[in-house]
Every structure is written in structure tokens, then in C-alpha cells.
Write an enzyme that holds these catalytic residues in place. Structure first.
Site, mmCIF file in Angstrom:
data_model
loop_
_atom_site.group_PDB
_atom_site.id
_atom_site.type_symbol
_atom_site.label_atom_id
_atom_site.label_comp_id
_atom_site.label_asym_id
_atom_site.label_seq_id
_atom_site.Cartn_x
_atom_site.Cartn_y
_atom_site.Cartn_z
ATOM 1 N N GLU A 117 20.474 -11.496 69.409
ATOM 2 C CA GLU A 117 20.209 -12.489 68.250
ATOM 3 C C GLU A 117 21.454 -13.376 67.805
ATOM 4 O O GLU A 117 21.144 -14.555 67.546
ATOM 5 C CB GLU A 117 19.662 -11.238 67.246
ATOM 6 C CG GLU A 117 19.331 -12.308 65.955
ATOM 7 C CD GLU A 117 18.273 -13.268 65.875
ATOM 8 O OE1 GLU A 117 17.570 -13.186 66.753
ATOM 9 O OE2 GLU A 117 18.196 -13.923 64.960
ATOM 10 N N ASP A 118 22.491 -12.769 67.742
ATOM 11 C CA ASP A 118 23.611 -13.663 66.988
ATOM 12 C C ASP A 118 24.428 -13.958 67.995
ATOM 13 O O ASP A 118 25.513 -14.979 67.509
ATOM 14 C CB ASP A 118 24.253 -12.390 66.246
ATOM 15 C CG ASP A 118 23.630 -12.049 65.070
ATOM 16 O OD1 ASP A 118 22.611 -12.628 64.759
ATOM 17 O OD2 ASP A 118 23.854 -10.911 64.424
ATOM 18 N N ASP A 171 22.564 -6.492 68.132
ATOM 19 C CA ASP A 171 22.647 -7.728 67.472
ATOM 20 C C ASP A 171 23.432 -8.679 68.572
ATOM 21 O O ASP A 171 23.265 -10.048 68.169
ATOM 22 C CB ASP A 171 23.533 -7.596 66.138
ATOM 23 C CG ASP A 171 22.658 -6.909 65.029
ATOM 24 O OD1 ASP A 171 21.525 -7.159 65.165
ATOM 25 O OD2 ASP A 171 23.282 -6.447 64.149
HETATM 26 MN MN MN Z 1 21.833 -4.819 62.759
#
Ligand code: MN
Length: 742
Positions: free
Chosen positions: A93-94, A90
Site C-alpha cells: 500500500e505505502d 503495509d
Molecule cells: Mn498497519
């Protein structure tokens, strides 16, 4: 994603604890300290990147990637690169880090895995563009396309989804439903197909717990009660097996297994039986270390164990399953049999070598690990064949995403059976396939010219549905051609597309011929082939298409006789002509409409005819563009399909008591029992006269002293139905009575 706040001492403690746990699991899987160091580096990097961020649950965000990495290593058995990718999944993306940052720190392979995971995530969670046809179907296509690059991306995605399921209670209800439905429609079949038993069954149980909480709780309570009750009996059953295997010199362990709540629920529903009627609730698993010193192969040793235990207990001949000689297409291997204990219960025994057990639990990854170690011979495994097949489907250029999703879904849930050619050659073919499918699986030429088949030397039609072990010979004739009706029974995608291709080619030819035939006929009757005439004819022949090609085609292919032509033309002239505004589409049949909730007054609610929910059922609704909401049972397969594709159209209707009082809903009760004279009469009289319930239809039959069948009747709600079932159970002779699908 998530909220930002300072972490406190407790947060740091939890992070340290979970990571220590992961590290312990990773240690067993990593080959050296170097690999373990990379895992450590990935954790530190991700921990820093997600610092201060929390999930909906309030937990530090980093606990999620840690948990995913733990599933990746413990449940799926993947190695350190996948653990690292899971920890980082992640980050791109984050946070502000890019794939290039990952590449420079962790190398190409990890970067590619993270990139694949990021792509999937971006599309899966993107709801803003959801009004476009079905963004979700596109998303799944992307997920499956990653099978093409590296299966590990899909495996890590499955781990990610499993952890999101575990923490689903923190999601709002409509989102929950979307996630669970997607899980049922795509991820569970995918996990099954990839042989990930533990991931699959945990997802199924979570699905049931949220979709049918009452059923889940009831079944779980019954399992717990049964397990304590029967534990002694199972131990007594195991003891002699233990002694005999020891005496024969095997190295092994024996495990006791109970069916999962979901598999019990599923069986009760599919077979219309009660919990108490499930006889294979228990399984005993014998896992042995193959003895390489003996001349016996691993396979021989399975049969050796089988012969020992069937010497101790009587076995059910029709319940022996040999997946050692014939592995399932997800790679599963084991020998199953069902034995009668001395205390009179049937117990399933699964015999597996250590290797087979690893494959059964962890699936594909374990499969490859062993293959590398030389256990598998050079043959392409069933699993590899399947992946090749999926790739095949994925690259077909002319399917749209929705069709593709259905295709993949069907492909995921179908299983193969084994059949034989006339020369005794073994072939595997999709369950439900017909003799004609088999013909096409041998060669297009044979399929195209097939006229009948001989199965086990008996003559059968081409539509004959094959069974395991059938030996099939196809009878052909030189000038036979594929027929449109074949599409009504062909099961396999390959055969269908071959026939469709053929017909498409034929179609162009038929259209040409048909148009010419029609022109000639019209000419003879004094008409011209123009739009006006065509409109009349298409209406008359009930062809609801916008273009006349279908009409020409049917004429040319001989599907439509022109003998009625003059009548149709005459009739239309008798009608007052002038306006030619035909509607080209037949209006859909409307079912009776039930309004179930008027809270907003905006929508009209329609009960779905596929699952017929009644007040009290857990339901989910789908909003159509005209404002109509179709209400399904939460467990309805159609609803899962819709939710997986159109998650943004989900609404959560609530039953409203006062308003439903005067409405009745159709349900089906399936009954089974011991036949006695007059019992059927008793049941129907009792329902219609004593209980004053309206029966719509009943179908009860008796055979060998047992009666079985169903009654369709109208009730007001779940309360009504429960009362009715309780009363019917008291009738002498009735053994089980359950609600089943109509
Ligand atoms: Mn996840």
C-alpha cells in the site's frame, strides 16, 4: 503515508531494540532456523521499504509493522507466515513494491495474506468516496469476506487495529472517534467471537480511556487502591488451595486476576451499581497440566480441582459455570465458581487446563493448534460452526452492506444457550430465542405448523423466551400457517427469513385477491379503481407507501376490513377536492430542539433521545444532509453504530456554558437502599421541595426490606447533577444512586 526524513542514531537504536524483541518471541513459535530466516528476510525487506518514513507520532514507520507482528505472535499465537505477512502488511500500500514482488520473494501464501490485508486497508482508509452511501459498511463486508479465504487475514487485521488503538493519541479527535467507534462496533465483537481475549480487553480499555476519560481514571485509581488493600486477603485465600492441590499431586500454577476497567465500567452501567458493589472484582485462576498417567480425563481433572477447593470454601451454587462440558461458542472452556473467603469476600475461581488457558487467551489460533495435535475429537468445534454460519450470511445475495453489517454485528454479540428436545437431545440456540425459533431450528415444516409449545411439560405460547436447560416440545396442527405477528417476537435470523419467505409467497397471492376484492367493492359503491381513488384510500387507511400493493395485500390477507370503505370515500368528497398532493411520508416526530453550540451558526443541534446527553457529558455529533447535527453520548451504542458506518459524518460539538443555562436536560437516577417507613416520600419531597428540581417521573418499589427504582428529572448540566447526587446520598437508607440510561 507519513513524512520522510533522515533517521538518526536513536531511530536505528529503537528499531533494533523492537525487532530484537519480536525475534525473541518469534523464536519460540518458529519450528526451525529456516522459518526464522524468512522472518529476518521480511524484516530487512520491510525496513528498507519504509526507510526514512515516520508515523504521526514521529517514530520510524517500521515500528508499526514490527509491533503488529509482535501482537500476531504473542497475543494471537500465529506462526511464521503470519509474522512475515504482518511485517509486510503495509509495504504494498505505502511503497512501490507490488504483491508480485512479495510473491517472488516470500511465496504464494504470504503474498495472498498481504494482498488480503492491502485490500482491507485501501478500502478502510479511503475517505474520498465517503459520500457514497456507506463505504465503511462495504469495507467491513470485505473484511468479513476474507474470513472466507483465510481467517489469518482477519486475525492480522485485528493486530493492526490493536496497534493503531495503542497509538491513537496521535490522531486528530474526529478521526479518533471514528476509529474507536469502528473498533467497538466491529473489531471488539469480532475479537470476542474469535476468542481473542487479550486483544479484546485491551481494545475495550483503550476505548473507555478515550471515550470516558474521567470514568476510566477513577476506576483505574480505585482498582489500584483495592489491589494493594486486598492483596494480603487474596494471598491468605490462595494458601490453603495451594497446599491441597500440592498434596493431591497436581502440577499447576495459580494466578491472581482483577477485572479490567472496561468490564467494571460496563457492569456499573448495566446494573446501575457503584464500584464498591461489584463483588467479583477479583478472580483467581488455577491452570493445571493434565496428568496423562492417570485414568482421569482432562475434564475429570477439572472437576477434581473443583471438588478440592469447594471442600475448603463455601461456594455460591448459582454462580457455578460449566464451560468444560458445554464450551462457549467462541471455543472457551473452563470451570468457574465463586467462593467465600474466610475474610468475607467473594472470589471467583476459574479452573482451566493449560490447553484451555491457551484457547481462552489466544482464541482461534490456539484452538486449531491443539486440534492438529489431536486434543480435539473429530467433531466440528463451535468455532468452525460459527465461521460456517458467517460464510452463510456473507453469501446471501439479497442483503445490502448496511444490513449485512448489522446482521454480522448481532451475530457477533449474541451468545447461545443449551436446550433439550423431548428425547433429551442437546441443542444450542441463540440467547433470547423463543419456542417458535426452536421449532424452526428443528425443521421448517414444524415451525410453519406450530401452534403452541410445552416447556418442561408446561404449556406455553410460541413467544415464550427459552432459558438454559429448558426441554421443549412443539405442538403442531396440520392446517396451521405462519403468521405475520410471529415476526414481532421471532429472534433468530433463520426463523425470521423462513417466515418472511413464506409470507412473501403468500403476499403475491394476497395482493391478487385483495385487488379483486377492492375492485368488486368499489364497483358496488359506484367507484372506479383508479389513481385518484387509490390516493384517497391509502391516505384514509394510513398506508404511507408509494405503490398500492401494500393496500391490496392488507385487504387480501384480511388485515384490513373494507367495511369503512364508503365512509372514507364520502369524507374525501366532502373535503374540497382539486389538489391531490398528498405527502406519502408521515413527518417524523420532532423532539424539543436544543441549540448547544453556536460557534459556526450553520447547524441546528438536536439531543439524541436514545442516550440523552447533558452538558458536561463527552459527546459526538452526526451531521445529517439537512444540516442538523444529532448529539449523542460518546459511549452510546447507537453512536458507535453510526460512527462505524458513517465515519465521515462525525462532528465534534462542544457544550457552551452561557447558552445552556436556561435549558434543562432529562436524566435518570437509579436508586437502591434499605427500606424504612416514609423513605420514598422523603426522597421525592427532598428533590422537589428542598432542591427545587423538576421530577418528570418516578418509579420506586420495595421488596423484602429493600427499595429499588429510578427517578427521571430535569437538570441543567453535569455540575448540577453531581451536586444533586451528593445531596441525595446523605438521605438515610440510600445505598447507591447512579445515573443510568433512560
Ligand atoms: Mn498497519
Amino acid at each position: 503515508m507519513g513524512s520522510i526524513s533522515q533517521f538518526n542514531a536513536h531511530d536505528y537504536e529503537v528499531i533494533a531494540r523492537d525487532y530484537a524483541d519480536l525475534k525473541e518471541a518469534a523464536r519460540k513459535r518458529c519450528t526451525d532456523q529456516k522459518e526464522l530466516d524468512v522472518v529476518q528476510k521480511a524484516f530487512e525487506f520491510a525496513n528498507e521499504a519504509h526507510k526514512g518514513v515516520r508515523r504521526r507520532s514521529g517514530e520510524p514507520y517500521i515500528l508499526h509493522p514490527i509491533a503488529v507482528a509482535k501482537i500476531v505472535v504473542s497475543n494471537i499465537g500465529l506462526g511464521y507466515k503470519s509474522i512475515v505477512a504482518a511485517l509486510l502488511h503495509d509495504v504494498v500500500e505505502d511503497t512501490d513494491y507490488t504483491v508480485d514482488d512479495i510473491r517472488s520473494l516470500f511465496g504464494d501464501k504470504v503474498a495472498t495474506l498481504v494482498e488480503g490485508l492491502t485490500k482491507i486497508k485501501t478500502v478502510l482508509d479511503n475517505e474520498d468516496k465517503a459520500e457514497q452511501k456507506s463505504i465503511q459498511a462495504e469495507n467491513f463486508k470485505r473484511i468479513l469476506l476474507t474470513l472466507n479465504d483465510d481467517v489469518r487475514v482477519v486475525l492480522i487485521k485485528l493486530a493492526d487495529r490493536l496497534h493503531n488503538c495503542r497509538t491513537i493519541e496521535f490522531m486528530p479527535e474526529h478521526k479518533r472517534d471514528k476509529i474507536l467507534s469502528e473498533t467497538m462496533f466491529v473489531f471488539i465483537p469480532l475479537a470476542h467471537r474469535l476468542g481473542l481475549y487479550s486483544v479484546k480487553s485491551e481494545m475495550e480499555d483503550i476505548w473507555l480511556r478515550y471515550k470516558e476519560p474521567e470514568a476510566f481514571n477513577e476506576i483505574t485509581a480505585k482498582i489500584n487502591r483495592n489491589v494493594t488493600d486486598k492483596d494480603k486477603e487474596i494471598n491468605e485465600f490462595i494458601a490453603p488451595i495451594d497446599d491441597a492441590l500440592k498434596a493431591a499431586g497436581f502440577r499447576y500454577e495459580i494466578r491472581k486476576r482483577v477485572k479490567t476497567p472496561y468490564s467494571i465500567w460496563n457492569k456499573m452501567n448495566n446494573k446501575g451499581i457503584t464500584f464498591e458493589q461489584i463483588y467479583d472484582l477479583y478472580a483467581v485462576r488455577i491452570i493445571f497440566e493434565p496428568d496423562v498417567a492417570t485414568k482421569e480425563t482432562e475434564r475429570d481433572q477439572c472437576y477434581h480441582v473443583f471438588s478440592i477447593i469447594t471442600g475448603l470454601y463455601r461456594y455460591k451454587a448459582d454462580r457455578v459455570r460449566d464451560w468444560v462440558n458445554y464450551p462457549k461458542n467462541n471455543g472457551y472452556e473452563a470451570l468457574h465458581c465463586t467462593l467465600m473467603s474466610h475474610s468475607g469476600i467473594w472470589i471467583e475461581v476459574q479452573i482451566r487446563s493449560r490447553r484451555m488457558n491457551e484457547i481462552a487467551e489466544k482464541g482461534i489460533a490456539a484452538h486449531w493448534a491443539y486440534k492438529k495435535d489431536g486434543f480435539m475429537d473429530g467433531d466440528e468445534s463451535e468455532m468452525d460452526k460459527w465461521i460456517a454460519k458467517v460464510k452463510d450470511i456473507l453469501v446471501s445475495p439479497d442483503v445490502n452492506a448496511l444490513e449485512l453489517l448489522d446482521m454480522i454485528h448481532n451475530d457477533l454479540i449474541t451468545t447461545d444457550i443449551l436446550v433439550f428436545t423431548p428425547k433429551g437431545e442437546q441443542r444450542s440456540i441463540e440467547k433470547g430465542a423463543t419456542a417458535l425459533d426452536f421449532a424452526y431450528s428443528i425443521h421448517t415444516h414444524i415451525g410453519n405448523r406450530a401452534i403452541a409449545a410445552k416447556v418442561n411439560l408446561r404449556l406455553v405460547p410460541l413467544s415464550y423466551v427459552l432459558k438454559t436447560g429448558d426441554q421443549i416440545e412443539i405442538i403442531t396442527a396440520e392446517n396451521e400457517k405462519p403468521k405475520r405477528e410471529w415476526l414481532d417476537f421471532l429472534k433468530t435470523r433463520k426463523a425470521r427469513s423462513l417466515v418472511l419467505d413464506y409470507l412473501k409467497g403468500e403476499r403475491q397471492e394476497s395482493i391478487k385477491i385483495g385487488k379483486k376484492m377492492l375492485e368488486e367493492q368499489l364497483d358496488a359503491l359506484g367507484y372506479k379503481l383508479n389513481d385518484k381513488t387509490l390516493n384517497v384510500l391509502m391516505e384514509g387507511y394510513e398506508i404511507f407507501e408509494s405503490k398500492p400493493d401494500e393496500l391490496y395485500f392488507r385487504i387480501g390477507a384480511g388485515l384490513l376490513k373494507l367495511s369503512g370503505l364508503a365512509d372514507i370515500l364520502k369524507k374525501s368528497q366532502e373535503k374540497k377536492s382539486g389538489s391531490w398532493g398528498f405527502s406519502w411520508f408521515r413527518p417524523k416526530e420532532k423532539k424539543e430542539d436544543y441549540v448547544i453550540d453556536g460557534a459556526d451558526g450553520k447547524h441546528r443541534y438536536v439531543i439524541a433521545s436514545c442516550c440523552n446527553p447533558i452538558p458536561g457529558d463527552s459527546v459526538v455529533g452526526f451531521l445529517a444532509s439537512d444540516g442538523t447535527v444529532t448529539v449523542h453520548k460518546k459511549t452510546c451504542p447507537t453512536a458507535n453504530n453510526l460512527a462505524a458506518k458513517f465515519g465521515d459524518k462525525i462532528v465534534m460539538p462542544k457544550w457552551e456554558h452561557a447558552k445552556t443555562q436556561n435549558l434543562t436536560f432529562l436524566v435518570r437516577l437509579s436508586l437502591k437502599g434499605v427500606d424504612r417507613i416514609g423513605i420514598i416520600n422523603d426522597i421525592t419531597r427532598y428533590i422537589s421541595f428542598v432542591l427545587n428540581v423538576n421530577i418528570r417521573k418516578f418509579n420506586l418499589g420495595t421488596e423484602d426490606g429493600v427499595f429499588e427504582g429510578y427517578i427521571d428529572l430535569y437538570v441543567n448540566d453535569m455540575g448540577d447533577l453531581d451536586k444533586l447526587i451528593k445531596k441525595l446520598q446523605k438521605i438515610e437508607g440510600i445505598q447507591s444512586i447512579v445515573r443510568t440510561d433512560l
